[in-house]
Scaffold this motif. Structure first.
Motif, short mmCIF file in Angstrom:
data_model
loop_
_atom_site.label_atom_id
_atom_site.label_comp_id
_atom_site.label_asym_id
_atom_site.label_seq_id
_atom_site.Cartn_x
_atom_site.Cartn_y
_atom_site.Cartn_z
N LEU A 192 43.89 22.79 41.60
CA LEU A 192 43.89 23.65 42.78
C LEU A 192 45.28 24.13 43.15
CD1 LEU A 192 41.20 21.66 44.73
CD2 LEU A 192 40.93 23.98 43.79
N GLU A 193 46.29 23.27 43.00
CA GLU A 193 47.66 23.71 43.26
C GLU A 193 48.05 24.85 42.30
OE1 GLU A 193 49.62 19.62 45.11
OE2 GLU A 193 49.73 19.96 42.94
N TYR A 194 47.67 24.71 41.05
CA TYR A 194 47.97 25.75 40.08
C TYR A 194 47.19 27.03 40.41
CZ TYR A 194 49.22 28.02 35.75
OH TYR A 194 49.73 28.90 34.85
N ALA A 195 45.94 26.89 40.85
CA ALA A 195 45.15 28.07 41.25
C ALA A 195 45.83 28.80 42.40
CB ALA A 195 43.73 27.65 41.63
N GLU B 53 48.71 30.77 40.94
CA GLU B 53 48.20 31.98 40.27
C GLU B 53 47.79 33.03 41.31
OE1 GLU B 53 45.41 31.77 36.93
OE2 GLU B 53 45.72 29.60 36.97
N LEU B 54 47.16 32.57 42.37
CA LEU B 54 46.72 33.49 43.42
C LEU B 54 47.90 34.15 44.10
CD1 LEU B 54 44.22 34.55 44.90
CD2 LEU B 54 44.42 32.60 46.44
N ALA B 55 48.98 33.40 44.34
CA ALA B 55 50.17 33.97 44.96
C ALA B 55 50.74 35.08 44.09
CB ALA B 55 51.21 32.88 45.20
N VAL B 56 50.77 34.87 42.80
CA VAL B 56 51.27 35.91 41.89
C VAL B 56 50.34 37.11 41.91
CG1 VAL B 56 51.72 36.47 39.47
CG2 VAL B 56 52.51 34.30 40.42
N LYS B 57 49.06 36.86 41.79
CA LYS B 57 48.07 37.94 41.77
C LYS B 57 48.12 38.77 43.05
CE LYS B 57 43.06 38.58 41.38
NZ LYS B 57 41.84 37.94 40.89
N CYS B 58 48.19 38.10 44.17
CA CYS B 58 48.10 38.79 45.45
C CYS B 58 49.43 39.38 45.90
CB CYS B 58 47.53 37.86 46.51
SG CYS B 58 45.83 37.39 46.10
N SER B 59 50.54 38.86 45.42
CA SER B 59 51.83 39.46 45.76
C SER B 59 51.99 40.79 45.05
CB SER B 59 52.99 38.52 45.41
OG SER B 59 53.12 38.39 44.01
N THR B 60 51.37 40.94 43.88
CA THR B 60 51.39 42.21 43.16
C THR B 60 50.67 43.26 43.96
OG1 THR B 60 51.37 41.01 41.09
CG2 THR B 60 50.74 43.32 40.99
N LYS B 61 49.58 42.87 44.60
CA LYS B 61 48.79 43.80 45.40
C LYS B 61 49.65 44.42 46.50
CE LYS B 61 44.80 43.94 48.44
NZ LYS B 61 43.75 43.16 49.09
N LYS B 62 50.46 43.61 47.17
CA LYS B 62 51.27 44.09 48.29
C LYS B 62 52.20 45.21 47.84
CE LYS B 62 54.66 42.68 51.68
NZ LYS B 62 55.55 41.64 52.14
N GLY B 63 52.87 45.04 46.74
CA GLY B 63 53.82 46.04 46.29
C GLY B 63 53.20 47.29 45.71
N GLN B 64 51.92 47.25 45.43
CA GLN B 64 51.29 48.41 44.82
C GLN B 64 50.63 49.34 45.84
OE1 GLN B 64 48.63 46.74 41.91
NE2 GLN B 64 50.25 46.59 40.39
N ARG B 65 50.50 48.90 47.06
CA ARG B 65 49.83 49.74 48.06
C ARG B 65 50.74 50.90 48.46
NH1 ARG B 65 47.77 45.07 51.84
NH2 ARG B 65 49.99 44.84 51.92
N ASP B 66 50.19 52.07 48.50
CA ASP B 66 50.94 53.22 49.00
C ASP B 66 51.25 53.02 50.47
OD1 ASP B 66 49.09 55.60 47.02
OD2 ASP B 66 50.95 54.53 46.58
N ARG C 106 41.22 33.96 38.84
CA ARG C 106 41.56 34.83 37.70
C ARG C 106 40.63 36.03 37.58
NH1 ARG C 106 41.27 29.62 35.21
NH2 ARG C 106 43.31 28.67 35.48
N SER C 107 39.39 35.87 38.01
CA SER C 107 38.37 36.88 37.71
C SER C 107 38.02 37.83 38.84
CB SER C 107 37.07 36.18 37.26
OG SER C 107 37.30 35.38 36.14
N LEU C 108 38.07 37.34 40.06
CA LEU C 108 37.62 38.18 41.18
C LEU C 108 38.67 39.24 41.51
CD1 LEU C 108 35.87 35.57 43.48
CD2 LEU C 108 34.84 37.11 41.81
N SER C 109 38.23 40.23 42.23
CA SER C 109 39.06 41.37 42.60
C SER C 109 40.21 40.97 43.52
CB SER C 109 38.17 42.40 43.32
OG SER C 109 38.94 43.39 43.91
N MET C 110 41.26 41.75 43.45
CA MET C 110 42.40 41.52 44.35
C MET C 110 42.00 41.72 45.80
SD MET C 110 45.43 43.06 41.94
CE MET C 110 46.55 43.32 43.27
#
Length: 187
Positions: free
Chosen positions: A153-156, A159-172, A119-123
């Motif tokens: 850990l499964e829930y983490a 959460e990580l999949a949601v957090k990191c999938s957002t990163k993919k779509g935001q990259r130019d 939840r806290s560390l950078s993408m």
């Protein structure tokens, strides 16, 4: 607050707040004196929650706590990492899920610390987070009779999949992102 000096063969001398030292010793004594069960877990949880209140005063002791022979001091390291997540300590936290290394109570709080790191560390840390949380989950599954660690850990990972999938779509320049833009523009 008064401090005592703690020494360890592999680590330089550090100052540990007396209250935190007392909590570490209380955890170890509780594990030794009480029979496993709800009452012991409740008492150990209260000790751990108090350790987290001491985290700001003890950050400089993190390195010492991680290698300490006492489970209470290692638990204090986990308390610090729940309050102040650090990508530099993800591998150590994952190792704490190994039932041959730590008891389930310590492992559970290490799992919570990993979830907090998600939840806290950078993408930009997504890859490292994924590899260490997945490793921790594999280690946690070595003790299938302790589902809270596994579920945390499964829930983490979710959460990580949601957090990191957002990163993919935001990259130019990301082809998926560009094709989504085109679809929206064509409407």
């Amino acid at each position: 607050m008064p401090h005592r000096t703690v020494q360890h063969d592999e680590v330089e001398t550090v100052k540990v707040p007396d209250r935190l030292r007392d909590l570490c010793e209380a955890y170890d004594q509780t594990r030794e004196d009480m029979v496993p069960g709800t009452a012991r877990t409740r008492k150990m949880t209260a000790i751990f929650e108090e350790m987290k209140t001491q985290a700001p005063l003890a950050q400089a002791s993190l390195r010492e706590f991680k290698v300490h022979e006492s489970a209470g001091f290692r638990l204090a390291a986990i308390a610090i990492l729940q309050v102040f997540p650090s990508k530099d300590d993800l591998k150590w936290l994952a190792k704490c899920l190994d039932p041959n290394v730590e008891k389930p109570f310590v492992g559970y709080h290490a799992a919570v610390a990993l979830a907090q790191a998600v939840r806290s560390l950078s993408m930009s840390d997504c890859s490292l987070l994924h590899s260490e949380v997945a490793r921790a989950l594999a280690l946690a599954k070595l003790n299938p009779d302790d589902p809270p660690r596994i579920q945390t850990l499964e829930y983490a990972l979710k959460e990580l999949a949601v957090k990191c999938s957002t990163k993919k779509g935001q990259r130019d320049g990301d082809p998926d992102h560009l094709s989504n833009r085109r679809r929206i523009a064509e409407r």
